[in-house]
Design a protein around this motif. Structure first.
Motif, PDB file in Angstrom:
ATOM      1  N   LEU A 125      29.967  24.800  39.388  1.00 51.79           N
ATOM      2  CA  LEU A 125      30.955  24.595  38.523  1.00 51.79           C
ATOM      3  C   LEU A 125      31.860  25.710  38.359  1.00 51.79           C
ATOM      4  CD1 LEU A 125      30.348  22.853  35.043  1.00 51.79           C
ATOM      5  CD2 LEU A 125      31.667  24.806  35.141  1.00 51.79           C
ATOM      6  N   LEU A 126      33.120  25.344  38.279  1.00 46.36           N
ATOM      7  CA  LEU A 126      34.251  26.176  37.996  1.00 46.36           C
ATOM      8  C   LEU A 126      34.948  26.085  36.701  1.00 46.36           C
ATOM      9  CD1 LEU A 126      36.075  28.795  39.518  1.00 46.36           C
ATOM     10  CD2 LEU A 126      37.349  26.971  40.348  1.00 46.36           C
ATOM     11  N   THR A 127      35.083  27.281  35.977  1.00 47.93           N
ATOM     12  CA  THR A 127      36.194  27.083  34.825  1.00 47.93           C
ATOM     13  C   THR A 127      37.566  27.426  35.401  1.00 47.93           C
ATOM     14  OG1 THR A 127      35.580  29.469  34.423  1.00 47.93           O
ATOM     15  CG2 THR A 127      34.501  27.604  33.094  1.00 47.93           C
ATOM     16  N   VAL A 128      38.493  26.678  34.804  1.00 44.52           N
ATOM     17  CA  VAL A 128      39.951  26.743  35.192  1.00 44.52           C
ATOM     18  C   VAL A 128      40.865  26.654  33.926  1.00 44.52           C
ATOM     19  CG1 VAL A 128      39.614  25.494  37.416  1.00 44.52           C
ATOM     20  CG2 VAL A 128      40.465  24.400  35.599  1.00 44.52           C
ATOM     21  N   GLY A 129      42.159  27.161  34.230  1.00 50.43           N
ATOM     22  CA  GLY A 129      42.667  27.393  32.662  1.00 50.43           C
ATOM     23  C   GLY A 129      44.149  26.871  32.835  1.00 50.43           C
TER      24      GLY A 129
END
Lengths: 334, 334
Positions: free
Chosen positions: A141-145
């Protein structure tokens, strides 16, 4: 793996904004923090006990961690006696400054003589390979912004912790200096040479047990005119199954670039899916993380509800927790 | 600016594929090439006159250019006497090897003693700024690709030359080692730290006269799982008004990555426009450059016609020229 536990060095800082690293460590890695050390004139404190170098060592500290930004990213001359004394007291030094500890002849010579380590967390390891793009086992899982500096690290930390609290096998994977200090390891992705960024991301989240979840700290934004390359390499190398879009309601323009508007959450979802599909065709958005730090509880609740309805996805402020965050965790676990 | 003119060093190479740099210089920068120098056993030649170091210097050469790849990118020990003799003969040395000339103590000491330069073209300059994303004057064209290594450099060179032949003020801007040697200057974009890739591209094609056209050599591909970050940073920093898609008909998979198919030309156009709009909302595709080197003239003509019809855009093989290439130049000039 970084040396630790840490004694947090705050210098003579008077501005809390310069001590974000120290606050992040206090909040997310209290078990790695023995206390703090300030110089005369300091007006910032983490609330941890003030210790001398000797006291800290006696209480288990094994590294002095520079927890504040310095002017120009240099090593101020009035910090130097403390750094030297730390090495002499048996502590390693950990820093994420622009100026490298290891490039300082005096510190380096002393550290070598004393058998101590100088750890520059913004220096990538040697021998990072070119990415292969090959799928690997385990979940990611990757957090993106929608921009920089709005909660990608805190969101990843909160999700990793929340999943672990549910008994899942989850690991926070750090990509920036504060995250690396919190986790004790990681990859300073924005300091990697461009050809190897995706390869560095592959290295950071290696093949794992099929049930294992790596929760990877995002960097930059695909819509940032300076940093999108970092974000794309991290996306391609991470091969995430899921991503969470981090957003700060009310922010109008890209930080420091008033001519560039903040993209919509929907645009970030579509772009991340379109580009992420190259290395993981099953990529999808798990939900939205909102940074509502500047809002009242009522305002935050209304914003969270509105964004969830607008996107049809779970939305929460991980720092506020609650049922909304549990629903976001459900989506991250599923 | 690199020192020159060059004496092309071919070592004892027996495989023409290892001498692409030397061939590129012979083809695109003949005015910068005085001759060649081989070692016993060499089976490759550029066709330029074989000269000793002394003869080359007397004929105007000011740098020995390493025009062949070496095993592992290292400096072979049997090349060393020639490199030393070159410095002693008054020549600088220019190389794009993985191993840096400047990291070799013997060569460095001698070069300093003789007042000679050792130029590693894959070493980016110091002090590259973070990109601003701000528009700048002058026009820009970027070559992009459906993959690596299929003609982005040659296409940019041919377009720059073609526009200049029409009397337009066009400059080839190099982003890879051979391109930099051809142009005599440039930016090794894939060796830049990820945070600064877009900034490096801004530096490479600075504000210019409104009628000036920078023709920028592309790198990698937005659809390459290892190198897309480089391509995106270059796209954002270049802020191109126009781009030309480079493609090799018949190539089925990304070079070295059989699991990744070649994207369609249309997909590359859409993706480049979608991502490039961030820093230049007016970005559009000028046409298609086809690498038909492996085809007969009739096959190539049929392919060029088919791609032009399929895309509705000018298509040509710049190496074959002809009316098709003139139409592509019309689109690039317009």
């Amino acid at each position: 793996m970084l040396p630790g536990p840490y004694l947090l060095f705050l210098g003579d800082t008077v501005e809390p904004g310069f001590a974000k690293t120290a606050f992040g460590l206090r909040d997310w890695a209290p078990d790695r923090c023995v206390g703090e050390l300030t110089l005369p004139g300091a007006k910032v404190s983490t609330g941890l006990p003030e210790l001398t170098l000797g006291e800290a060592y006696a209480q288990g500290a094994r590294a002095l961690l520079l927890g504040v930004a310095s002017p120009g990213g240099l090593i101020p001359s009035h910090w130097r006696p403390t750094l030297i004394a730390a090495l002499e007291a048996g502590l390693d030094i950990v820093a994420g400054l622009h100026a490298k500890l290891n490039a300082d002849p005096e510190l380096r010579t002393l550290a070598e003589a004393k058998g101590r380590r100088l750890v520059d967390v913004r220096t990538p390891p040697e021998g990072i390979p070119v990415a292969t793009g090959q799928p690997r086992t385990g979940r990611r899982l990757l957090t993106v912004g929608t921009d920089c500096a709005l909660g990608k690290k805190y969101t990843a930390l909160a999700i990793a912790r929340g999943l672990a609290a549910r008994g899942l096998d989850a690991t926070f994977r750090a990509t920036g200096q504060t995250g690396i200090m919190i986790a004790g390891s990681g990859m300073p992705i924005d300091a990697v040479v461009a050809d190897f960024v995706a390869g560095a991301a592959e290295l950071l989240s290696p093949a794992a047990d099929p049930a294992h979840i790596d929760v990877i700290e995002g960097q930059g934004s695909l819509f940032h005119p300076a940093y999108a390359a970092v974000s794309l390499g991290l996306l391609h190398g991470s091969q995430p199954d899921l991503f969470v879009v981090c957003h700060q309601p009310g922010r109008q323009a890209i930080l420091g670039l008033p001519g560039f508007g903040i993209p919509t959450i929907e645009a970030v979802i579509l772009q991340t899916e379109a580009l992420g599909r190259l290395t993981n065709p099953a990529i999808r958005c798990a939900g939205i993380s909102l940074n509502t730090a500047g809002m009242t509880a009522a305002e935050a609740a209304a914003e969270i509800t509105a964004i969830a309805q607008q996107t049809g996805l779970p939305a929460a402020d991980p720092m506020r927790g609650g049922a909304e965050f549990e629903r976001l965790l459900d989506a991250c676990a599923g």
